[in-house]
Motif scaffolding. Sequence first.
Motif, PDB file in Angstrom:
ATOM      1  N   TYR A  58      49.506  42.445  41.354  1.00 40.81           N
ATOM      2  CA  TYR A  58      48.406  42.380  41.859  1.00 40.81           C
ATOM      3  C   TYR A  58      48.739  42.922  42.896  1.00 40.81           C
ATOM      4  O   TYR A  58      48.175  42.933  43.865  1.00 40.81           O
ATOM      5  CB  TYR A  58      48.148  40.600  41.836  1.00 40.81           C
ATOM      6  N   ASP A  59      50.217  42.439  43.441  1.00 40.85           N
ATOM      7  CA  ASP A  59      50.898  43.315  44.843  1.00 40.85           C
ATOM      8  C   ASP A  59      50.883  44.903  44.620  1.00 40.85           C
ATOM      9  O   ASP A  59      50.126  44.812  45.814  1.00 40.85           O
ATOM     10  CB  ASP A  59      51.947  42.846  45.157  1.00 40.85           C
ATOM     11  N   ALA A  60      51.057  44.951  43.933  1.00 35.92           N
ATOM     12  CA  ALA A  60      51.197  46.784  44.110  1.00 35.92           C
ATOM     13  C   ALA A  60      48.920  47.260  44.119  1.00 35.92           C
ATOM     14  O   ALA A  60      49.120  48.393  44.644  1.00 35.92           O
ATOM     15  CB  ALA A  60      51.581  47.171  42.343  1.00 35.92           C
ATOM     16  N   LEU A  61      48.436  46.593  43.472  1.00 35.01           N
ATOM     17  CA  LEU A  61      47.093  46.675  44.002  1.00 35.01           C
ATOM     18  C   LEU A  61      46.712  46.137  45.334  1.00 35.01           C
ATOM     19  O   LEU A  61      45.505  46.804  46.046  1.00 35.01           O
ATOM     20  CB  LEU A  61      46.172  46.078  42.505  1.00 35.01           C
ATOM     21  N   GLY A  62      47.290  45.474  45.831  1.00 37.41           N
ATOM     22  CA  GLY A  62      46.806  45.461  47.552  1.00 37.41           C
ATOM     23  C   GLY A  62      45.414  44.940  47.186  1.00 37.41           C
ATOM     24  O   GLY A  62      44.445  44.467  46.712  1.00 37.41           O
ATOM     25  N   GLU A  63      44.832  44.782  48.308  1.00 42.26           N
ATOM     26  CA  GLU A  63      43.489  44.625  48.396  1.00 42.26           C
ATOM     27  C   GLU A  63      42.376  44.351  47.280  1.00 42.26           C
ATOM     28  O   GLU A  63      40.592  44.560  47.741  1.00 42.26           O
ATOM     29  CB  GLU A  63      43.302  45.039  50.220  1.00 42.26           C
ATOM     30  N   ALA A  64      42.886  45.984  47.353  1.00 42.71           N
ATOM     31  CA  ALA A  64      41.530  46.451  46.127  1.00 42.71           C
ATOM     32  C   ALA A  64      41.146  45.510  44.407  1.00 42.71           C
ATOM     33  O   ALA A  64      40.018  45.266  44.194  1.00 42.71           O
ATOM     34  CB  ALA A  64      42.764  47.977  45.383  1.00 42.71           C
ATOM     35  N   MET A  65      42.773  44.438  44.365  1.00 44.92           N
ATOM     36  CA  MET A  65      41.890  43.045  43.270  1.00 44.92           C
ATOM     37  C   MET A  65      40.947  42.616  45.227  1.00 44.92           C
ATOM     38  O   MET A  65      40.123  41.962  43.372  1.00 44.92           O
ATOM     39  CB  MET A  65      43.189  42.012  43.555  1.00 44.92           C
ATOM     40  N   THR A  66      41.063  42.529  46.253  1.00 46.26           N
ATOM     41  CA  THR A  66      39.488  41.499  46.545  1.00 46.26           C
ATOM     42  C   THR A  66      37.960  42.414  46.363  1.00 46.26           C
ATOM     43  O   THR A  66      37.725  42.004  46.855  1.00 46.26           O
ATOM     44  CB  THR A  66      40.120  40.370  47.597  1.00 46.26           C
ATOM     45  N   THR A  67      38.588  43.620  46.191  1.00 47.54           N
ATOM     46  CA  THR A  67      37.159  44.820  47.211  1.00 47.54           C
ATOM     47  C   THR A  67      36.595  45.463  45.604  1.00 47.54           C
ATOM     48  O   THR A  67      35.866  45.777  45.649  1.00 47.54           O
ATOM     49  CB  THR A  67      37.845  45.484  48.064  1.00 47.54           C
ATOM     50  N   GLU A  68      37.881  46.283  44.828  1.00 48.52           N
ATOM     51  CA  GLU A  68      37.158  47.714  44.295  1.00 48.52           C
ATOM     52  C   GLU A  68      37.489  46.937  42.769  1.00 48.52           C
ATOM     53  O   GLU A  68      37.024  47.190  42.003  1.00 48.52           O
ATOM     54  CB  GLU A  68      37.873  48.620  44.287  1.00 48.52           C
ATOM     55  N   ILE A  69      38.130  45.525  42.549  1.00 50.62           N
ATOM     56  CA  ILE A  69      38.404  45.181  41.086  1.00 50.62           C
ATOM     57  C   ILE A  69      37.884  44.214  40.963  1.00 50.62           C
ATOM     58  O   ILE A  69      38.190  43.561  41.465  1.00 50.62           O
ATOM     59  CB  ILE A  69      40.123  45.506  40.916  1.00 50.62           C
ATOM     60  N   HIS A  70      36.929  44.253  39.866  1.00 52.74           N
ATOM     61  CA  HIS A  70      36.509  42.903  39.511  1.00 52.74           C
ATOM     62  C   HIS A  70      37.506  42.132  38.973  1.00 52.74           C
ATOM     63  O   HIS A  70      37.516  40.407  39.138  1.00 52.74           O
ATOM     64  CB  HIS A  70      35.044  42.952  38.921  1.00 52.74           C
ATOM     65  N   ALA A  71      38.104  42.811  37.848  1.00 47.49           N
ATOM     66  CA  ALA A  71      38.733  41.966  36.358  1.00 47.49           C
ATOM     67  C   ALA A  71      40.214  42.803  36.063  1.00 47.49           C
ATOM     68  O   ALA A  71      39.444  43.873  35.679  1.00 47.49           O
ATOM     69  CB  ALA A  71      37.256  40.972  35.707  1.00 47.49           C
ATOM     70  N   LEU A  72      41.071  42.569  35.729  1.00 48.64           N
ATOM     71  CA  LEU A  72      41.624  42.931  35.282  1.00 48.64           C
ATOM     72  C   LEU A  72      43.053  42.080  34.288  1.00 48.64           C
ATOM     73  O   LEU A  72      43.624  41.306  34.688  1.00 48.64           O
ATOM     74  CB  LEU A  72      43.206  43.327  36.588  1.00 48.64           C
ATOM     75  N   GLU A  73      42.541  43.022  32.812  1.00 47.54           N
ATOM     76  CA  GLU A  73      43.478  42.062  31.869  1.00 47.54           C
ATOM     77  C   GLU A  73      44.605  43.047  31.780  1.00 47.54           C
ATOM     78  O   GLU A  73      44.689  44.671  32.399  1.00 47.54           O
ATOM     79  CB  GLU A  73      42.545  42.899  31.032  1.00 47.54           C
ATOM     80  N   MET A  74      45.898  42.245  31.900  1.00 44.14           N
ATOM     81  CA  MET A  74      46.909  42.674  31.737  1.00 44.14           C
ATOM     82  C   MET A  74      47.840  42.006  30.798  1.00 44.14           C
ATOM     83  O   MET A  74      48.401  40.790  30.683  1.00 44.14           O
ATOM     84  CB  MET A  74      47.624  43.224  32.905  1.00 44.14           C
ATOM     85  N   LYS A  75      48.903  43.633  30.589  1.00 46.43           N
ATOM     86  CA  LYS A  75      49.917  42.912  29.639  1.00 46.43           C
ATOM     87  C   LYS A  75      51.164  43.500  30.169  1.00 46.43           C
ATOM     88  O   LYS A  75      51.063  44.792  30.810  1.00 46.43           O
ATOM     89  CB  LYS A  75      49.590  43.384  28.074  1.00 46.43           C
TER      90      LYS A  75
END
Length: 90
Positions: A58-75
């Motif tokens: 999440y930190d690597a993706l920064g603000e994109a997690m709240t603006t450009e990315i709606h959901a992120l499934e991760m392993k």
Amino acid sequence: MDTDEVERRIEAGIEDADAQVTLPRVPDEDHEDAHFAAVVVSPAFEGKSLVEQHQMVYDALGEAMTTEIHALEMKTYTPAEYEEFAGDAA
């Protein structure tokens, strides 16, 4: 944002990371909702809890997690865990 950009940001933000990002479902052209799925392998995850590993992504993706990315499934995996996972999947 596309899958290549998500991969680039994760790999730039986490030391020695290898990220594979896909679209887990077909995007709805009328409602662009930016759902991504990521598999991230990095020795930087060694000794970290799953929550800490995910926070690093999440930190690597920064603000994109709240603006450009709606959901992120991760392993997330260390290289040794991924090697074991890949062996089990075969």
